[in-house]
Design an enzyme around this catalytic site. Sequence first.
Site, PDB file in Angstrom:
ATOM      1  N   GLU A 105      11.118   1.200  -7.425  1.00 37.17           N
ATOM      2  CA  GLU A 105       9.742   0.895  -7.814  1.00 37.17           C
ATOM      3  C   GLU A 105       8.975   2.195  -8.021  1.00 37.17           C
ATOM      4  OE1 GLU A 105       7.598  -0.827  -9.241  1.00 37.17           O
ATOM      5  OE2 GLU A 105       7.015  -2.408  -7.866  1.00 37.17           O
ATOM      6  N   ASP A 106       7.991   2.162  -8.915  1.00 40.25           N
ATOM      7  CA  ASP A 106       7.173   3.352  -9.112  1.00 40.25           C
ATOM      8  C   ASP A 106       6.178   3.529  -7.967  1.00 40.25           C
ATOM      9  OD1 ASP A 106       5.631   1.162  -9.885  1.00 40.25           O
ATOM     10  OD2 ASP A 106       4.868   2.076 -11.710  1.00 40.25           O
TER      11      ASP A 106
ATOM     12  N   ASP B 208       1.686  -0.487  -3.403  1.00 31.97           N
ATOM     13  CA  ASP B 208       0.330  -0.386  -2.848  1.00 31.97           C
ATOM     14  C   ASP B 208       0.058  -1.531  -1.882  1.00 31.97           C
ATOM     15  OD1 ASP B 208      -0.121  -2.252  -4.959  1.00 31.97           O
ATOM     16  OD2 ASP B 208      -1.086  -0.738  -6.184  1.00 31.97           O
TER      17      ASP B 208
ATOM     18  N   GLY C 152       6.890   0.713 -15.057  1.00 29.59           N
ATOM     19  CA  GLY C 152       6.564   1.968 -14.397  1.00 29.59           C
ATOM     20  C   GLY C 152       7.710   2.760 -13.832  1.00 29.59           C
TER      21      GLY C 152
END
Length: 177
Positions: free
Chosen positions: A102-103, A106, A48
């Site tokens: 990092e994309d 969460d 990602g």
Amino acid sequence: MGEITINDKTFKPSISEEEIKRRVKELAEQISRDFKYRNPLLLGVLNGSFIFAADLMREITIPCEISFVKLASYQGVMSSGKVKEVIGINEDLAGRHVIIVEDIVDTGRTMKQMIESLGTRRPASVHICTLFVKPEKLQEKLNIDYAAFSIPNDFIVGYGLDYDQQGRGLKEIYTLA
């Protein structure tokens, strides 16, 4: 930017290409100031983050290096809750300033596990740079040094993020409708 369909799901426009470019440039400027004379190692988390990492590196104005690690925790639109390392790190990190690129963060489980793993390699410092963070979904206490966007707990696609390996090449961000 209109609605799009990927496989069996419809996505609506969320963040424009211009907004993304502006925030990536701002993060790069901040990193360039914070790491002046340090030659940081950007550690992109595949798949990602590859577009974000490339754009970020092109905007950073100080010497830096890049490498990648491949981790997996998603299946479809849901996190599996388990993080597995698919491709590891080959670089010597001892004494290096590492910036994990990092994309999306969460739950924070992937980042926590990655930071613990990197710590065994004696880096001078470890920092997190993410395109997106979902504060309401975060379950781990993390120090996120650089975050382009704080977003709700929605499923998004585009600019490197995918839905079942589709949509990564979109220049904008779309949210599941």
